[in-house]
Design an enzyme around this catalytic site. Structure first.
Site: not given
Length: 699
Positions: A576, A589
């Protein structure tokens, strides 16, 4: 099938009501599909059907007789109307005047296009003369195991006479082509009451005045042969069992260890895909006394031989004292010996104009007490090759049970394998797709990015295993992709990437299904959003478990396989933008994604010396189709950025440098690039697919 427990007769499936509404050519299609629907009648791609039909000449010359015959490379079970070649019978008969004898037979194939009726683009096969010159309206040429068992027996002619009397004739072996077509015509003219004949080492011809009569004759003759074998083949199959059969789980475990090692040894020039079969017929054969001598004889029917090569490789494995490590240690020598034997066969049999030697590796690998492994350029071909060898096993069972099995003579086998017409057909084959023969496993495969990635890889010829924790979505994704690309090339495994045992089982299942692994796309994900003081330990551990530990577990299993195959490998992590650029309210995250990226860097270092490449794709804000945006995450991110959920996609688009939305297909394209040879000299790299974000620039 010739086994006692599968000796039920073929059913007569002809439906008069359905057939009565059809044209003559449509009845040919109907008959063909009925015959091809039962593998006891013919194998995939094997056999031919034809009908001589009166048609209006498109040139206005009144009505003419037209031969409708299965076109080159077709399959009677699945053929459609456009699968038939159509040729003027008048012109086909005129070819007899051009025939210069057996040594010039191949040139006759070049004349067939000149006989084409109505500009039909379907190429006529080399079997066309066999149908054209039989003086009957309808002709079937099938490859039933029960008939080939008669055809491949040492006393084939006598058995044919004994079983069928004058009803069915017999002709000695002759390679399919123009000469054999003339032989068939001569036989029919001399034996007007015969309803068919057995071709030595080949198969069955039957005929009739109507489509129904022809079909029913074919079924009747095969049933008669099945019944005869049931009453006369009473000896133990293949000399009886002398080795035990391992339990089903043990058989799969042995196959899982052998397949990637064999695949690595034989995939140096062309990637291969595997298939494993441990059905009853195979197990009977690989536990028998006569396994080695019968396997050495090779197959008899040309269709069997073309799919399975001159002979199989019998793997040195003792199921009574199973030692897989010992077998693995001897595999390299066994494969090398097979190649040397194949090269010697080529040198013995080659002719002045023979094509160069093709791949010298075995197609069929027989493992005592375990089963049969086949390898080919794609999954369908590997499976079909296995089915053809099962046909050969059934033929050997029947022939050796009532007589002596006889394989195709070596020179005849070579002349078929290296037939110039066969070589020309191979040269016309389309160029393989960029991922042909590659095997990929995609975690998170039922989600938006995972399914788009699978679709992209499969479009380039890869076989794909979808892995996901959501079994409902997984089944739907597999069904969708199978409908698009075929059942052979897609499998699914229910996988929780944090479960070490389940990860190992999923990779083991992949090996048994496809024979190895080339590409791992690690894409399983979740998303969470919470400011640090509201981030629970459970939430922190869940992110680390899936996005760091899960990626470690699947990568470790892939590396183990790559090193067993010794043929390199390719890992793509879907990380990501947040792994490089901090984001408010998502510390768990972002930290887990950063760990994922650094793991990839470490693995790129570890794998490089063995041609194992590891790269990363960094998406950002892929809302469409992504499961992580269907829950609280979307609402949480909207709250962080003080907008509503409907405005979130626009917000992400406008904050990007390129002012573009990012879709699953965009990520899939980057993954394909990194998984393909286009990036063959790249490892340890990160590709951002985020429409531009300065914070995530890697340098």
């Amino acid at each position: 099938m010739l086994e006692k427990n599968q000796g039920a007769r073929l059913a007569n499936l002809w439906d008069d009501a359905k057939a009565s509404t059809m044209s003559e050519s449509e009845r040919l299609l109907y008959r063909s599909n009925l015959l091809g629907s039962d593998k006891r009648i013919t194998n995939y791609g094997g056999g031919n059907t034809s009908a001589k039909v009166i048609e209006a000449d498109p040139l206005g010359a009144g009505v003419v007789e037209v031969l409708w015959v299965k076109g080159s490379g077709g399959d009677v079970g699945t053929i459609k109307m456009d699968g038939f070649a159509t040729l003027y019978m008048e012109k086909l008969n005129a070819l007899k005047g051009l025939y210069r004898g057996l040594e010039h037979e191949d040139e006759m194939v070049g004349y067939l296009p000149h006989c084409t009726f109505n500009l039909n683009p379907r190429a006529a096969s080399i079997d066309t003369p066999l149908h054209a010159y039989v003086p009957k309206k309808h002709v079937d040429h099938m490859h039933p195991d029960a008939i080939i068992a008669i055809a491949a027996a040492k006393n084939s002619r006598e058995l044919t006479q004994q079983i069928f009397g004058e009803d069915i004739g017999w002709l000695p072996w002759k390679r399919p082509g123009f000469e054999l077509g003339l032989w068939l015509e001569k036989f029919c003219l001399k034996n007007p009451n015969a309803r068919g004949l057995v071709l030595e080492s080949h198969g069955l011809f039957t005929w009739g005045d109507t489509a129904k009569e022809c079909y029913e004759t074919t079924v009747e003759i095969i049933n008669k042969a099945i019944g005869w074998f049931e009453g006369n083949n009473t000896v133990p199959a293949f000399g009886g069992a002398v080795k035990p059969v391992l339990a089903a789980a043990e058989r799969r475990a042995v196959a899982e260890k052998l397949m990637p090692v064999i695949r690595g040894m034989i995939s140096q020039d062309e990637k291969k895909v595997g298939h494993f079969d441990d059905g009853e017929a195979v197990l009977d054969f690989v536990t028998s006394r006569d396994l080695a001598p019968l396997a050495a004889l090779g197959t008899s029917c040309p269709d069997h031989f073309l799919r399975t090569k001159i002979r199989p490789l019998v793997v040195d494995f003792d199921p009574a004292s199973p030692d897989v490590d010992k077998t693995l240690a001897g595999l390299a020598d066994a494969v090398a010996a097979y190649r040397a034997d194949y090269a010697a066969y080529y040198e013995r049999c080659k002719r002045d104009n023979s094509p160069g030697m093709r791949d010298p590796n075995a197609v069929v690998y027989l493992v005592p007490g375990v089963g049969m492994i086949t390898f080919a350029k794609d999954k369908a071909t590997a499976r079909i090759s296995g089915e053809f060898y099962v046909n050969a096993i059934n033929v050997m069972r029947g022939a050796s049970g009532v007589s002596e099995y006889v394989g195709l003579p070596e020179q005849e086998a070579f002349d078929i394998e290296y037939w110039l017409l066969e070589e020309a057909k191979l040269q016309r084959m389309p160029k393989p797709k960029s991922l042909a023969g590659r095997i990929a496993l995609v975690t998170g495969g039922a989600g938006g990015i995972g399914k788009a990635t699978a679709n992209r890889l499969m479009a380039e010829g890869a076989c794909v295993v979808l892995a996901d924790i959501d079994e409902t979505a997984l089944a739907a994704a597999q069904s969708e992709l199978a409908a698009r690309y075929g059942k052979d090339v897609v499998r699914s495994v229910a996988m929780n990437v944090t479960d070490e045992a389940l990860v190992a089982k999923s990779f083991a299942d992949t090996l048994v299904e496809f024979g190895g692994l080339d590409i791992l796309v690690s894409n399983a994900g979740l998303a969470s959003s919470a400011v640090i003081e509201e981030t629970t330990l459970e939430l922190w551990n869940r992110n680390i478990g899936i996005l760091a530990t899960g990626y470690f577990l699947v990568a470790r299993e892939a590396f183990r396989i790559f090193r067993r195959q010794k043929a390199g490998g390719n890992v793509v992590f879907v990380a990501s933008k947040n792994g490089l650029a901090a984001s408010p309210g998502a510390s768990a995250y972002c930290t887990a994604k950063a760990a994922e990226i650094h793991l990839a860097r470490c693995l790129a270092l570890e794998g490089a010396s063995e041609q194992i490449r590891v790269n990363v794709v960094n998406p950002d804000a892929v809302l469409r189709g992504s499961k992580i945006w269907t829950g609280e995450w979307k609402e949480q991110r909207a709250a962080i950025y003080k907008t509503d959920t409907e405005g979130l996609e626009a917000l992400y688009r406008e904050r990007s440098m390129l002012k573009l939305s990012v879709f699953p297909e965009d990520i899939a394209e980057a993954i394909y690039f990194l998984a393909s040879d286009m990036s063959a000299k790249s490892t340890g790299n990160i590709v951002n697919v985020d429409a531009g974000n300065a914070q995530s620039f890697t340098r």
